[in-house]
Design a protein around this motif. Sequence first.
Motif, mmCIF file in Angstrom:
data_model
loop_
_atom_site.group_PDB
_atom_site.id
_atom_site.type_symbol
_atom_site.label_atom_id
_atom_site.label_comp_id
_atom_site.label_asym_id
_atom_site.label_seq_id
_atom_site.Cartn_x
_atom_site.Cartn_y
_atom_site.Cartn_z
ATOM 1 N N PRO A 84 0.837 -1.189 0.000
ATOM 2 C CA PRO A 84 0.000 0.000 0.000
ATOM 3 C C PRO A 84 0.873 1.241 0.000
ATOM 4 C CG PRO A 84 0.118 -0.929 2.200
ATOM 5 C CD PRO A 84 0.851 -1.867 1.303
ATOM 6 N N PRO A 85 0.493 2.288 -0.727
ATOM 7 C CA PRO A 85 1.315 3.504 -0.757
ATOM 8 C C PRO A 85 1.414 4.125 0.621
ATOM 9 C CG PRO A 85 -0.311 3.493 -2.536
ATOM 10 C CD PRO A 85 -0.651 2.356 -1.628
ATOM 11 N N VAL A 86 2.603 4.660 0.932
ATOM 12 C CA VAL A 86 2.847 5.256 2.243
ATOM 13 C C VAL A 86 1.937 6.453 2.493
ATOM 14 C CG1 VAL A 86 4.547 6.588 3.543
ATOM 15 C CG2 VAL A 86 5.208 4.460 2.468
ATOM 16 N N GLU A 87 1.672 7.233 1.437
ATOM 17 C CA GLU A 87 0.895 8.458 1.656
ATOM 18 C C GLU A 87 -0.527 8.184 2.104
ATOM 19 O OE1 GLU A 87 1.286 7.674 -2.840
ATOM 20 O OE2 GLU A 87 2.579 7.722 -1.072
ATOM 21 N N HIS A 88 -0.994 6.945 1.931
ATOM 22 C CA HIS A 88 -2.350 6.607 2.364
ATOM 23 C C HIS A 88 -2.393 6.091 3.801
ATOM 24 C CE1 HIS A 88 -3.659 7.423 -1.597
ATOM 25 N NE2 HIS A 88 -3.208 6.301 -2.150
ATOM 26 N N LEU A 89 -1.250 5.987 4.469
ATOM 27 C CA LEU A 89 -1.192 5.486 5.834
ATOM 28 C C LEU A 89 -0.933 6.630 6.808
ATOM 29 C CD1 LEU A 89 0.957 2.239 5.396
ATOM 30 C CD2 LEU A 89 -1.528 2.417 5.510
ATOM 31 N N GLY A 90 -1.693 6.644 7.920
ATOM 32 C CA GLY A 90 -1.417 7.606 8.971
ATOM 33 C C GLY A 90 -0.197 7.192 9.768
ATOM 34 N N PRO A 91 0.272 8.055 10.700
ATOM 35 C CA PRO A 91 1.480 7.734 11.475
ATOM 36 C C PRO A 91 1.380 6.430 12.248
ATOM 37 C CG PRO A 91 0.893 10.047 11.729
ATOM 38 C CD PRO A 91 -0.233 9.395 10.987
ATOM 39 N N LEU A 92 0.269 6.226 12.962
ATOM 40 C CA LEU A 92 0.127 5.000 13.743
ATOM 41 C C LEU A 92 -0.082 3.784 12.859
ATOM 42 C CD1 LEU A 92 -2.072 6.269 16.724
ATOM 43 C CD2 LEU A 92 0.406 5.982 16.610
ATOM 44 N N GLN A 93 -0.772 3.977 11.719
ATOM 45 C CA GLN A 93 -0.951 2.864 10.786
ATOM 46 C C GLN A 93 0.391 2.430 10.197
ATOM 47 O OE1 GLN A 93 -3.854 4.880 8.267
ATOM 48 N NE2 GLN A 93 -5.380 3.315 8.786
ATOM 49 N N LEU A 94 1.217 3.409 9.822
ATOM 50 C CA LEU A 94 2.528 3.086 9.269
ATOM 51 C C LEU A 94 3.407 2.415 10.322
ATOM 52 C CD1 LEU A 94 4.548 3.257 6.941
ATOM 53 C CD2 LEU A 94 5.171 5.556 7.725
ATOM 54 N N LEU A 95 3.314 2.896 11.562
ATOM 55 C CA LEU A 95 4.093 2.297 12.642
ATOM 56 C C LEU A 95 3.699 0.831 12.831
ATOM 57 C CD1 LEU A 95 4.911 3.996 15.987
ATOM 58 C CD2 LEU A 95 4.048 1.684 16.004
ATOM 59 N N TRP A 96 2.397 0.554 12.885
ATOM 60 C CA TRP A 96 1.940 -0.830 13.052
ATOM 61 C C TRP A 96 2.310 -1.675 11.834
ATOM 62 C CZ3 TRP A 96 0.999 -4.649 15.932
ATOM 63 C CH2 TRP A 96 0.234 -5.732 15.494
ATOM 64 N N PHE A 97 2.248 -1.082 10.653
ATOM 65 C CA PHE A 97 2.632 -1.797 9.441
ATOM 66 C C PHE A 97 4.078 -2.258 9.511
ATOM 67 C CE2 PHE A 97 3.985 -2.306 5.104
ATOM 68 C CZ PHE A 97 2.884 -2.850 4.463
ATOM 69 N N HIS A 98 4.988 -1.371 9.968
ATOM 70 C CA HIS A 98 6.400 -1.720 10.087
ATOM 71 C C HIS A 98 6.629 -2.797 11.154
ATOM 72 C CE1 HIS A 98 8.000 2.263 8.161
ATOM 73 N NE2 HIS A 98 7.691 1.350 7.264
ATOM 74 N N VAL A 99 5.911 -2.694 12.272
ATOM 75 C CA VAL A 99 6.052 -3.692 13.340
ATOM 76 C C VAL A 99 5.625 -5.062 12.833
ATOM 77 C CG1 VAL A 99 5.169 -4.419 15.581
ATOM 78 C CG2 VAL A 99 5.816 -2.048 15.223
ATOM 79 N N ARG A 100 4.465 -5.127 12.182
ATOM 80 C CA ARG A 100 3.961 -6.412 11.693
ATOM 81 C C ARG A 100 4.860 -7.001 10.621
ATOM 82 N NH1 ARG A 100 -1.769 -6.152 8.934
ATOM 83 N NH2 ARG A 100 -0.449 -5.099 7.400
ATOM 84 N N ALA A 101 5.344 -6.158 9.719
ATOM 85 C CA ALA A 101 6.205 -6.650 8.642
ATOM 86 C C ALA A 101 7.525 -7.183 9.186
ATOM 87 C CB ALA A 101 6.462 -5.529 7.635
ATOM 88 N N ALA A 102 8.067 -6.520 10.212
ATOM 89 C CA ALA A 102 9.371 -6.931 10.748
ATOM 90 C C ALA A 102 9.269 -8.220 11.539
ATOM 91 C CB ALA A 102 9.945 -5.817 11.624
ATOM 92 N N TYR A 103 8.346 -8.282 12.487
ATOM 93 C CA TYR A 103 8.318 -9.421 13.413
ATOM 94 C C TYR A 103 7.554 -10.625 12.879
ATOM 95 C CZ TYR A 103 10.426 -6.285 16.768
ATOM 96 O OH TYR A 103 11.297 -5.418 17.404
ATOM 97 N N SER A 104 6.933 -10.502 11.705
ATOM 98 C CA SER A 104 6.385 -11.693 11.059
ATOM 99 C C SER A 104 7.487 -12.494 10.372
ATOM 100 C CB SER A 104 5.316 -11.296 10.032
ATOM 101 O OG SER A 104 5.882 -10.467 9.021
ATOM 102 N N ASN A 105 8.663 -11.892 10.250
ATOM 103 C CA ASN A 105 9.839 -12.609 9.741
ATOM 104 C C ASN A 105 10.465 -13.383 10.898
ATOM 105 O OD1 ASN A 105 12.474 -13.320 8.911
ATOM 106 N ND2 ASN A 105 12.574 -11.584 7.499
ATOM 107 N N PHE A 106 10.487 -14.721 10.786
ATOM 108 C CA PHE A 106 10.939 -15.559 11.897
ATOM 109 C C PHE A 106 12.419 -15.330 12.201
ATOM 110 C CE2 PHE A 106 11.513 -20.003 13.772
ATOM 111 C CZ PHE A 106 10.959 -19.613 14.977
#
Length: 474
Positions: free
Chosen positions: A230-252
């Motif tokens: 999803p484009p970054v400009e469509h994500l709010g600050p907290l949405q982008l923060l959660w997106f980064h957390v989920r993307a990082a820690y879903s990697n085993f």
Amino acid sequence: MRDIKWHTIAAMLSMFGFLKDFRPSDPFIVQFLNSSWHNLTKEQITQDLFPVGTYSYGTQLVLTFLITDYFRYKPLIILAGIAGILHWGLFIWGPSIFWLQVAQVLYGTFKAADVAFWSYIYARVEKCRYQKITSYTKSASLLGKFGAAVGSQILLAYGVVDYRDLFLISFAVQCCTTTIAIFLPSAPKSVYFNRAPPEKSDSPDQSTDSPEKPPRTSVSSEGTESPTDPPVEHLGPLQLLWFHVRAAYSNFTVLRYSIWSALASCIYYQTMQYVQVLWSTVAGVRTRDLQYNGAVEAVLTMCGALITFSAGFVPSRALKVPNSLVGLGWITLLQGGILLGAALGHNLWICYGAHIGYSVLHLFVMTLLSAEIAKNICRDSFGLVFGINAAVGSILQIIFTLILVDGAKLFHRDIIGQFMVYSGVLGVLGVLFCVFAIVELRGVWRRLFSTFLWKISGKEKSKLNGTVCSVPGV
């Protein structure tokens, strides 16, 4: 003009990094508190004073990253400088243990806000200069720590200063550091709350290097990224923060390395905070004035710099799973054995050597793991992921402090017992990663065996086909 601006910023950041870690009082905190200036007992230092700093740091670090990002780094850097001035001032002129506890609260602010400086250096310079600015600031920081340790040891050995004078020097240096922080140029943007507007460009090269590149939903262990973004400009600050957390820690791979980073760092900082108490206990009254704490810290700093530098030459094959898990398991077990030797050795020189050996191994592994974690996550989430790992480590520190330090009287455990527990925790962590390695090796051997059977079956089938085809020609 651009190069002049870059060199000016690099010089200011290097000077700031040098002065920030130029604290000659650090190797002799316990001696100063135990001396006639404050006359605290080791039990008061261990149970009434140091835990306050741990609780303060842990609670403040949890929210520091977001606050730092929101205020664009510089205000937090100045706040850290002011907290440092007040901390060392209260250590010098504080009339009672209450004011020393207040100083420890401020020290928690000083350490927690340190993340602002390391985030600021990447927000203020171009990405093409990241490697250079990291090298400059890290080197300046290590040089400041080394100079402070060597200087304090030499000045004390020749009777030029006493313990209180070392704290006065640290106080004066923190005043200079805060002055430099005030004149640092402000950061124009940050990652989450003050993002730069997306640049419209038809050039594929510019869009690839843009900091507003759309983040990936997942990153594989090989570093490949999925195309559904999803484009970054469509994500709010907290949405982008959660997106980064989920993307990082879903990697085993990132998750396992983060577990080691958080727990091992917790034990490392616990030992760093209480190792002077261990030295004082082992040395006893007779050799109290002959301790070479400053020299040990100087040797540790130099060895740490060399081992950190050598980590860049480790073959990439050794860092791949499961090789890295095997190495992590054995190194962690070795660290646990070193701490156990320090606790049971009852010799000051054994404690000194164990402290250097254990710390150097930790710095070596942390350097490698930081690079491996960074390879498997989005560039803009570096600060977030490392901040979360540090926050988890600080929460674990609070738990260990509550159980081992505040509960020392309840469980009848002294400083020797604390280090034995730290050794045991590292032993369990080492066994855990050995299990991870065994599981991965089983998977590797299973895949190799399946491939072997597939090749064998393919050859047998080709032989059979060849036999059948040869019949009509007879």
